[in-house]
Design a protein around this motif. Structure first.
Motif, mmCIF file in Angstrom:
data_model
loop_
_atom_site.group_PDB
_atom_site.id
_atom_site.type_symbol
_atom_site.label_atom_id
_atom_site.label_comp_id
_atom_site.label_asym_id
_atom_site.label_seq_id
_atom_site.Cartn_x
_atom_site.Cartn_y
_atom_site.Cartn_z
ATOM 1 N N MET A 1 1.670 4.800 9.590
ATOM 2 C CA MET A 1 2.321 3.831 8.261
ATOM 3 C C MET A 1 1.790 4.041 7.076
ATOM 4 S SD MET A 1 5.440 2.787 9.642
ATOM 5 C CE MET A 1 5.875 4.340 10.491
ATOM 6 N N GLU A 2 0.971 4.470 6.648
ATOM 7 C CA GLU A 2 0.246 4.366 5.637
ATOM 8 C C GLU A 2 0.292 5.238 4.574
ATOM 9 O OE1 GLU A 2 -4.399 4.417 4.040
ATOM 10 O OE2 GLU A 2 -3.896 4.591 5.891
ATOM 11 N N LYS A 3 0.690 4.911 3.538
ATOM 12 C CA LYS A 3 1.526 6.396 2.167
ATOM 13 C C LYS A 3 2.918 6.450 3.823
ATOM 14 C CE LYS A 3 -1.989 5.486 -1.021
ATOM 15 N NZ LYS A 3 -1.504 5.461 -1.791
ATOM 16 N N TYR A 4 3.914 5.620 3.325
ATOM 17 C CA TYR A 4 5.153 6.059 4.076
ATOM 18 C C TYR A 4 5.830 5.914 3.427
ATOM 19 C CZ TYR A 4 8.135 7.113 7.933
ATOM 20 O OH TYR A 4 9.571 7.517 9.014
ATOM 21 N N PHE A 5 6.180 4.444 3.017
ATOM 22 C CA PHE A 5 7.343 4.042 2.833
ATOM 23 C C PHE A 5 7.496 4.170 0.784
ATOM 24 C CE2 PHE A 5 6.280 1.966 6.382
ATOM 25 C CZ PHE A 5 7.490 2.379 6.286
ATOM 26 N N ASP A 6 8.761 4.569 0.964
ATOM 27 C CA ASP A 6 9.227 4.819 -0.178
ATOM 28 C C ASP A 6 9.715 3.308 -1.621
ATOM 29 O OD1 ASP A 6 9.786 7.726 -0.920
ATOM 30 O OD2 ASP A 6 10.206 6.934 0.654
ATOM 31 N N MET A 7 9.912 2.745 -0.469
ATOM 32 C CA MET A 7 10.756 1.538 -0.965
ATOM 33 C C MET A 7 10.326 0.685 0.031
ATOM 34 S SD MET A 7 14.789 0.267 -2.202
ATOM 35 C CE MET A 7 14.418 -1.197 -3.685
ATOM 36 N N HIS B 1 1.219 -14.520 -0.572
ATOM 37 C CA HIS B 1 1.912 -13.375 -1.703
ATOM 38 C C HIS B 1 0.404 -12.201 -1.566
ATOM 39 C CE1 HIS B 1 4.769 -16.178 -1.691
ATOM 40 N NE2 HIS B 1 5.349 -15.139 -2.697
ATOM 41 N N ILE B 2 -1.072 -12.536 -1.837
ATOM 42 C CA ILE B 2 -1.771 -11.948 -1.995
ATOM 43 C C ILE B 2 -1.913 -10.636 -1.229
ATOM 44 C CG2 ILE B 2 -4.837 -11.398 -1.739
ATOM 45 C CD1 ILE B 2 -4.651 -13.370 -3.911
ATOM 46 N N LYS B 3 -2.056 -11.679 0.417
ATOM 47 C CA LYS B 3 -2.363 -10.721 1.779
ATOM 48 C C LYS B 3 -1.179 -10.005 1.583
ATOM 49 C CE LYS B 3 -6.145 -13.863 3.418
ATOM 50 N NZ LYS B 3 -5.794 -14.375 4.979
ATOM 51 N N THR B 4 0.117 -10.385 1.764
ATOM 52 C CA THR B 4 1.164 -9.355 1.986
ATOM 53 C C THR B 4 1.126 -8.096 0.456
ATOM 54 O OG1 THR B 4 3.157 -11.697 2.773
ATOM 55 C CG2 THR B 4 3.991 -9.657 1.165
ATOM 56 N N GLY B 5 1.145 -7.940 -0.374
ATOM 57 C CA GLY B 5 0.262 -7.243 -1.651
ATOM 58 C C GLY B 5 -0.442 -6.608 -1.260
ATOM 59 N N MET B 6 -1.880 -6.920 -0.690
ATOM 60 C CA MET B 6 -1.959 -5.786 0.683
ATOM 61 C C MET B 6 -1.344 -4.642 0.881
ATOM 62 S SD MET B 6 -5.506 -8.224 0.973
ATOM 63 C CE MET B 6 -6.955 -7.112 1.529
ATOM 64 N N THR B 7 -0.781 -5.290 2.192
ATOM 65 C CA THR B 7 0.121 -4.318 2.877
ATOM 66 C C THR B 7 1.017 -3.401 2.099
ATOM 67 O OG1 THR B 7 0.236 -6.625 4.630
ATOM 68 C CG2 THR B 7 1.376 -4.628 4.399
ATOM 69 N N VAL B 8 1.919 -3.715 1.155
ATOM 70 C CA VAL B 8 2.515 -3.440 0.599
ATOM 71 C C VAL B 8 1.894 -2.262 -0.481
ATOM 72 C CG1 VAL B 8 3.512 -3.117 -2.050
ATOM 73 C CG2 VAL B 8 3.660 -5.335 -0.062
ATOM 74 N N ARG B 9 0.432 -2.194 -1.093
ATOM 75 C CA ARG B 9 -0.572 -1.483 -1.751
ATOM 76 C C ARG B 9 -0.638 -0.075 -0.326
ATOM 77 N NH1 ARG B 9 -1.223 -5.233 -4.995
ATOM 78 N NH2 ARG B 9 -3.296 -6.471 -3.124
ATOM 79 N N LYS B 10 -0.945 -0.573 0.540
ATOM 80 C CA LYS B 10 -1.738 0.362 1.535
ATOM 81 C C LYS B 10 -0.429 1.399 2.493
ATOM 82 C CE LYS B 10 -5.324 1.448 3.629
ATOM 83 N NZ LYS B 10 -6.779 2.127 2.660
ATOM 84 N N ILE B 11 0.658 1.094 2.494
ATOM 85 C CA ILE B 11 1.964 1.357 3.027
ATOM 86 C C ILE B 11 2.406 2.456 2.314
ATOM 87 C CG2 ILE B 11 1.700 -0.263 5.082
ATOM 88 C CD1 ILE B 11 4.825 -0.765 4.327
ATOM 89 N N THR B 12 2.509 2.281 1.546
ATOM 90 C CA THR B 12 3.612 3.160 0.328
ATOM 91 C C THR B 12 3.057 4.464 -0.703
ATOM 92 O OG1 THR B 12 3.146 1.147 -0.927
ATOM 93 C CG2 THR B 12 4.985 0.761 -0.645
#
Length: 232
Positions: free
Chosen positions: A148-154, A167-178
């Motif tokens: 899932m790392e660097k997998y998502f376009d949106m 919110h900060i931890k959710t943001g950590m997830t977002v940056r890792k999977i996008t």
């Protein structure tokens, strides 16, 4: 396995495997049953769950599909993550895998096989979605499958709690999977605006998400790009 359920290989189709009519029927019935079960899932306030109303789900879904349509002009696949927003995921899943059509989007059928949607969610009642469901606990933001790392376009996220930590931890997830050029939408309380701007570089949209039950907190929508239908 019954021969009628096996994949057929059509020589005149470039050896592209195709499901038999019976297999397609079984798959359609599975999606219909899954959708019926999902409709029975009620909000769990202890998990800070508040379902979007249909207009909100459809507006966000339209934004996703229009971005996908544009991106797919230059690529073969468009991957979407819904983080802690199962109502939106249900809408996307319905149009892509059950209805397989939507009059709001021109030539919608061309998108069906090219969009991959995943739900990152703590509530295991949504495990019914099988491989499209990933158990997600924001307290462990980097615990997900390596693929899932660097997998998502949106990514569309709706962090369950109005706290900096969530919110900060959710943001950590977002940056890792996008991917590097990802697009992001965040639906959350207005009180988180300054934090979101600083941490995720998102801006306020004019669209206001609504819920089936009115919330006491003022709710807003944010994005890190110029949206197509959230700023009208």
């Amino acid at each position: 396995m019954s021969e009628s359920l096996m994949i057929n290989h059509q020589e005149d189709d470039g050896d592209v495997p195709q499901l038999s009519a019976e297999a397609l029927k079984a798959l359609h019935e599975f999606y219909a049953e899954t959708e019926a079960q999902a409709k029975q899932i009620e909000e769990n306030w202890q998990l800070s769950q508040f379902w979007y109303d249909k207009k909100t789900s459809d507006t966000l879904a339209k934004e996703v599909f229009l971005n996908a349509k544009e991106k797919l002009k230059s690529c073969e696949k468009f991957n979407v993550a819904c983080i802690s927003c199962p109502t939106l995921f249900k809408a996307l899943h319905h149009y892509l895998k059950e209805a397989k059509s939507w009059s709001e989007i021109d030539n919608f059928e061309e998108l069906i096989e090219k969009i991959d949607i995943k739900l990152f969610e703590y509530d295991k009642r949504f495990e019914m979605y099988g491989e499209d469901f990933y158990f997600y606990d924001y307290n462990h933001p980097l615990e997900f499958e390596p693929k899932m790392e660097k997998y998502f376009d949106m990514v569309i996220s709706d962090p369950p709690y109005l706290s900096q930590d969530c919110h900060i931890k959710t943001g950590m997830t977002v940056r890792k999977i996008t991917k590097d050029d990802f697009k992001m939408i965040v639906c959350t309380g207005a009180v988180m605006e300054d934090l979101l701007g600083a941490c995720l570089k998102v801006r306020l949209c004019s669209f206001i998400p609504k819920h089936e039950r009115n919330l006491a907190n003022e709710f807003k929508c944010y994005a890190n790009y110029n949206t197509i239908c959230l700023d009208n």
